[in-house]
Design a protein around this motif. Structure first.
Motif, PDB file in Angstrom:
ATOM      1  N   VAL A   1      22.671  22.191  11.261  1.00  0.00           N
ATOM      2  CA  VAL A   1      23.605  21.758  12.452  1.00  0.00           C
ATOM      3  C   VAL A   1      23.709  22.012  14.022  1.00  0.00           C
ATOM      4  O   VAL A   1      23.988  21.565  14.758  1.00  0.00           O
ATOM      5  N   PHE A   2      23.163  23.020  14.465  1.00  0.00           N
ATOM      6  CA  PHE A   2      22.605  23.340  15.727  1.00  0.00           C
ATOM      7  C   PHE A   2      21.280  23.004  16.490  1.00  0.00           C
ATOM      8  O   PHE A   2      21.382  23.397  17.467  1.00  0.00           O
ATOM      9  N   ALA A   3      20.360  22.749  15.993  1.00  0.00           N
ATOM     10  CA  ALA A   3      19.364  22.404  15.913  1.00  0.00           C
ATOM     11  C   ALA A   3      18.650  20.977  15.403  1.00  0.00           C
ATOM     12  O   ALA A   3      18.161  21.286  14.477  1.00  0.00           O
ATOM     13  N   PRO A   4      19.829  20.136  15.578  1.00  0.00           N
ATOM     14  CA  PRO A   4      19.899  18.900  14.689  1.00  0.00           C
ATOM     15  C   PRO A   4      18.472  17.905  14.725  1.00  0.00           C
ATOM     16  O   PRO A   4      18.427  17.390  13.558  1.00  0.00           O
ATOM     17  N   ASN A   5      17.424  18.247  16.222  1.00  0.00           N
ATOM     18  CA  ASN A   5      16.576  16.916  15.785  1.00  0.00           C
ATOM     19  C   ASN A   5      15.592  17.542  15.590  1.00  0.00           C
ATOM     20  O   ASN A   5      14.340  17.814  16.529  1.00  0.00           O
ATOM     21  N   GLY A   6      15.282  19.186  15.399  1.00  0.00           N
ATOM     22  CA  GLY A   6      14.350  19.814  15.253  1.00  0.00           C
ATOM     23  C   GLY A   6      13.752  21.165  16.495  1.00  0.00           C
ATOM     24  O   GLY A   6      13.168  22.308  16.284  1.00  0.00           O
ATOM     25  N   LYS A   7      15.355  21.141  16.779  1.00  0.00           N
ATOM     26  CA  LYS A   7      15.089  22.093  18.285  1.00  0.00           C
ATOM     27  C   LYS A   7      16.667  22.362  19.061  1.00  0.00           C
ATOM     28  O   LYS A   7      17.635  21.593  18.652  1.00  0.00           O
ATOM     29  N   GLU A   8      16.373  22.930  19.719  1.00  0.00           N
ATOM     30  CA  GLU A   8      18.049  23.120  20.385  1.00  0.00           C
ATOM     31  C   GLU A   8      18.286  22.197  21.246  1.00  0.00           C
ATOM     32  O   GLU A   8      16.967  21.639  21.778  1.00  0.00           O
ATOM     33  N   PRO A   9      19.962  21.480  21.626  1.00  0.00           N
ATOM     34  CA  PRO A   9      19.773  21.210  22.311  1.00  0.00           C
ATOM     35  C   PRO A   9      19.472  21.364  23.581  1.00  0.00           C
ATOM     36  O   PRO A   9      19.831  22.821  24.746  1.00  0.00           O
ATOM     37  N   GLY A  10      19.463  20.914  24.373  1.00  0.00           N
ATOM     38  CA  GLY A  10      19.085  20.702  25.524  1.00  0.00           C
ATOM     39  C   GLY A  10      19.537  20.735  26.678  1.00  0.00           C
ATOM     40  O   GLY A  10      20.943  20.424  26.781  1.00  0.00           O
ATOM     41  N   ILE A  11      19.633  22.074  27.766  1.00  0.00           N
ATOM     42  CA  ILE A  11      20.662  21.141  29.383  1.00  0.00           C
ATOM     43  C   ILE A  11      21.129  20.387  29.657  1.00  0.00           C
ATOM     44  O   ILE A  11      20.270  19.536  30.116  1.00  0.00           O
ATOM     45  N   GLY A  12      22.478  19.233  29.440  1.00  0.00           N
ATOM     46  CA  GLY A  12      22.360  18.067  30.525  1.00  0.00           C
ATOM     47  C   GLY A  12      22.259  17.269  28.469  1.00  0.00           C
ATOM     48  O   GLY A  12      23.245  15.646  28.579  1.00  0.00           O
ATOM     49  N   GLU A  13      21.891  17.394  28.324  1.00  0.00           N
ATOM     50  CA  GLU A  13      21.719  16.570  26.676  1.00  0.00           C
ATOM     51  C   GLU A  13      23.122  16.673  25.471  1.00  0.00           C
ATOM     52  O   GLU A  13      24.005  17.566  25.883  1.00  0.00           O
ATOM     53  N   MET A  14      23.487  15.224  24.920  1.00  0.00           N
ATOM     54  CA  MET A  14      24.534  15.819  23.895  1.00  0.00           C
ATOM     55  C   MET A  14      24.937  16.873  22.723  1.00  0.00           C
ATOM     56  O   MET A  14      23.528  16.517  21.995  1.00  0.00           O
ATOM     57  N   TRP A  15      25.254  16.920  22.650  1.00  0.00           N
ATOM     58  CA  TRP A  15      25.858  17.461  20.921  1.00  0.00           C
ATOM     59  C   TRP A  15      26.482  17.659  20.562  1.00  0.00           C
ATOM     60  O   TRP A  15      28.308  17.341  21.015  1.00  0.00           O
TER      61      TRP A  15
ATOM     62  N   ARG B   1      21.057  27.715  28.267  1.00  0.00           N
ATOM     63  CA  ARG B   1      20.571  29.152  28.195  1.00  0.00           C
ATOM     64  C   ARG B   1      20.186  30.222  27.273  1.00  0.00           C
ATOM     65  O   ARG B   1      19.657  30.144  25.950  1.00  0.00           O
ATOM     66  N   TYR B   2      21.809  30.520  26.784  1.00  0.00           N
ATOM     67  CA  TYR B   2      21.872  31.537  25.496  1.00  0.00           C
ATOM     68  C   TYR B   2      21.273  30.234  23.988  1.00  0.00           C
ATOM     69  O   TYR B   2      20.895  30.957  23.261  1.00  0.00           O
TER      70      TYR B   2
ATOM     71  N   TYR C   1      18.440  29.803  19.432  1.00  0.00           N
ATOM     72  CA  TYR C   1      17.376  29.117  18.767  1.00  0.00           C
ATOM     73  C   TYR C   1      15.536  30.414  18.382  1.00  0.00           C
ATOM     74  O   TYR C   1      14.822  30.176  17.568  1.00  0.00           O
ATOM     75  N   GLN C   2      15.227  30.139  19.150  1.00  0.00           N
ATOM     76  CA  GLN C   2      14.133  31.122  19.748  1.00  0.00           C
ATOM     77  C   GLN C   2      13.640  31.759  18.444  1.00  0.00           C
ATOM     78  O   GLN C   2      12.935  32.653  17.851  1.00  0.00           O
ATOM     79  N   ALA C   3      15.310  32.811  18.424  1.00  0.00           N
ATOM     80  CA  ALA C   3      15.144  33.981  18.356  1.00  0.00           C
ATOM     81  C   ALA C   3      15.033  33.595  16.564  1.00  0.00           C
ATOM     82  O   ALA C   3      14.915  34.420  15.422  1.00  0.00           O
ATOM     83  N   TYR C   4      16.512  32.683  15.606  1.00  0.00           N
ATOM     84  CA  TYR C   4      15.660  32.392  14.335  1.00  0.00           C
ATOM     85  C   TYR C   4      15.120  31.571  14.547  1.00  0.00           C
ATOM     86  O   TYR C   4      14.792  31.661  12.351  1.00  0.00           O
ATOM     87  N   LYS C   5      13.781  30.994  14.892  1.00  0.00           N
ATOM     88  CA  LYS C   5      13.211  30.313  14.347  1.00  0.00           C
ATOM     89  C   LYS C   5      12.052  31.920  13.485  1.00  0.00           C
ATOM     90  O   LYS C   5      11.601  31.756  12.408  1.00  0.00           O
ATOM     91  N   THR C   6      12.024  32.703  13.951  1.00  0.00           N
ATOM     92  CA  THR C   6      11.556  33.718  13.436  1.00  0.00           C
ATOM     93  C   THR C   6      11.951  35.083  12.585  1.00  0.00           C
ATOM     94  O   THR C   6      11.341  35.437  11.256  1.00  0.00           O
ATOM     95  N   ARG C   7      13.168  34.778  12.789  1.00  0.00           N
ATOM     96  CA  ARG C   7      14.297  35.984  11.591  1.00  0.00           C
ATOM     97  C   ARG C   7      15.209  34.960  10.682  1.00  0.00           C
ATOM     98  O   ARG C   7      15.268  36.135   9.116  1.00  0.00           O
TER      99      ARG C   7
END
Length: 534
Positions: free
Chosen positions: A180-194, A156-157, A162-168
């Motif tokens: 590093v933190f959005a390697p596939n063009g988005k944040e990793p979701g809950i249950g996804e591996m990072w 969740r955090y 990620y949503q904040a950084y996209k604009t700021r």
């Protein structure tokens, strides 16, 4: 009164063990600390292992490029470590104003101060550890190399950031964060591996060089080079000159218990000032409007004084002994009236931090906290290293007359604070509540929940919390009793009921029975909290 075994309704039962315990905000990190303890390490080794693992499994709140503080009970004594870093030598108020800044930025290289986290791990290991850092950091390295699944609160955090950084986060200095933190063009979701192999390699280098590479070696050169190329002020000389400081913890006696904090530049002094005000009152029930009102007024007064006087201890005009004197507390107590009052400080911002507590069968106990501040920190990641840098310098003032005015080589007012309780010269245990300016408020509430109201560690953490926001504005959790909300409103408090508990801090507590050595722990339901024990 004992802080050990007493029944009280709670979300979860307190955890009880004898050989060792690790309490923190991520299950994988807690297990990492326990693993090191079971391999022959002590509570200090476990704390380092847990802290290093948290930089991997909870990067939304802390990282290798943050600061740290610790209170360590070892050999019958309490030791304090201040591993916060100063502002770069080349920065100044004049330079920032020439660049068009009227206040310290939140993001980018300008608010980056010298990171203290690696130095904390090294210093703790050298003085108290049993195992080498190459062993202690193995669990963190393994998770960074192989990856791990994202847990619910973490996810969740991460999404919010990620949503904040996209604009700021628009400059080139933020490109590495997205890689590093959005390697596939988005944040990793809950249950996804990072995972982050760069992070793993950096941890290996820190372990193999006992953090020397970070301050006086290859990693230091990479950090300084990125800073120079992207408009920062941090240089190799700043890193090379840095050493963490062993400090004398400060305390007040609160109703027979000594409550300990790290001295300034940390804000633990605010918690102690509030408890010093409150110690003359008798509180019989937690859910009484008068009791909550007095606590609120005390914390407001302590923040008023704390925000006025706290800065780098080397430059502070006020003495800690004066701020914790009975005379000072008595004068503050006289300001508490039957209705809500308006103090001087303005709106208090929120922050991102991790806290952990450890204990072993030999009596060692650690209260440890580290942070990048405001979630991921500055949004800057040093290319090729996985090092996410803090934005702790944001708290500096650009008003040259302010106590916390920016100056070269100066440490800023710091929000992160570890806590510890002793009684009669013996350890009771470590406690802490992370979360920006909520932290001293959380320390006061958790300590009072145990000492005044007889709650066990888990119940003390589970109890609904309040926090002062500004003026007469108070925010309470949605589980706060309705009758208290109405009665506090009648006393002039402006009550906001929050339906998201994320801003009320996240804590851990471990208490030791001095006769049996049995450990009783509590962990936080407001995050992915976990206790590992044996």
């Amino acid at each position: 009164m004992s802080l050990l075994t007493y029944p009280y309704p709670s979300r979860r039962m307190a955890t009880v063990a004898r050989n060792g315990m690790v309490a923190t905000s991520q299950p994988l990190a807690a297990q990492a600390g326990l693993r090191i303890m079971q391999q022959g390490g002590n509570a200090i080794d476990a704390a380092i292992a847990t802290a290093a693992c948290l930089t991997v499994v909870e990067p939304t709140s802390n990282g290798i490029g943050g600061d740290a503080f610790a209170l360590v009970w070892a050999k019958g004594e309490l030791h304090g470590l201040n591993a916060s870093g100063p502002a770069p030598q080349s920065i100044s108020i004049k330079k920032l104003k020439e660049l068009g800044h009227e206040k310290m930025p939140v993001m980018g290289w300008i608010p980056v101060t010298v990171p203290g986290v690696p130095s904390a791990w090294s210093a703790l290991s050298e003085r108290f550890g049993r195992l080498p850092l190459t062993e202690v950091l193995k669990p963190a390295i393994e998770y960074a190399e192989s990856g791990y699944p994202i847990s619910p609160i973490l996810g969740r955090y991460w999404s919010r950031a990620y949503q904040a950084y996209k604009t700021r986060a628009k400059g080139t200095e933020f490109e590495e964060w997205f890689r590093v933190f959005a390697p596939n063009g988005k944040e990793p979701g809950i249950g996804e591996m990072w995972k982050s192999e760069d992070h793993a390699n950096t941890l290996k280098e820190i372990a193999e060089t006992n953090a020397e590479s970070f301050y006086r070696g290859r990693l230091a050169k990479k950090i300084a080079s990125a800073s120079s190329q992207q408009g920062g002020f941090l240089r190799e000389e700043d890193l090379a000159a840095y050493r963490p400081e062993w400090v004398e913890p400060i305390s007040v006696n609160y109703k027979g218990y000594d409550v300990w904090e790290i001295p300034p530049n940390g804000q633990g002094l605010i918690a102690l000032m509030a408890l010093n005000i409150l110690k003359e009152y008798t509180f019989t029930h937690r859910e009484e409007a008068d009791a909550v009102h007095i606590q609120l007024e005390a914390i407001k007064q302590a923040f008023t004084d704390g925000k006025t006087y706290i800065s780098d201890l080397k430059t502070m005009k006020a003495k800690v002994t004066d701020l914790l004197s009975d005379e000072f507390a008595k004068a503050a107590r006289k300001k508490i009236q039957l209705t809500a009052q308006v103090p001087e400080p303005g709106t208090l911002p929120r922050g991102g931090t991790v806290y952990l507590a450890t204990a072993d069968s030999d009596g060692n106990m650690v209260s440890f906290i580290q942070s990048n501040y405001m979630g991921f920190g500055s949004g800057v990641v040093v290319p090729g290293t996985g090092i996410a840098l803090q934005n702790r310098g944001h708290d500096f003032s650009l008003d040259s007359e302010h106590e916390n005015a920016l100056a070269p080589g100066k440490k800023t007012y710091h929000t992160i604070i570890p806590g510890f309780i002793t009684k009669g010269g013996e350890a009771v245990g470590p406690f802490g509540v992370m979360g920006g300016f909520m932290q001293p408020q959380g320390h006061v509430q958790v300590a009072m929940n145990m000492i005044d109201f007889g709650l066990n560690p888990q119940a003390a953490l589970d109890a609904p919390r309040w926090q002062w926001i500004e003026g007469k504005k108070i925010e309470v959790e949605h589980e706060f009793s309705n009758h208290l909300v109405h009665q506090l409103a009648e006393k002039g408090h402006q009550i906001l009921v929050a339906h998201d508990s994320g801003g009320f801090g996240r804590g851990q507590v471990i208490v030791r029975n001095s006769e049996t050595g049995v450990l009783t722990g509590g962990t936080e339901h407001r995050t992915d909290g976990s206790i590992a024990s044996w």
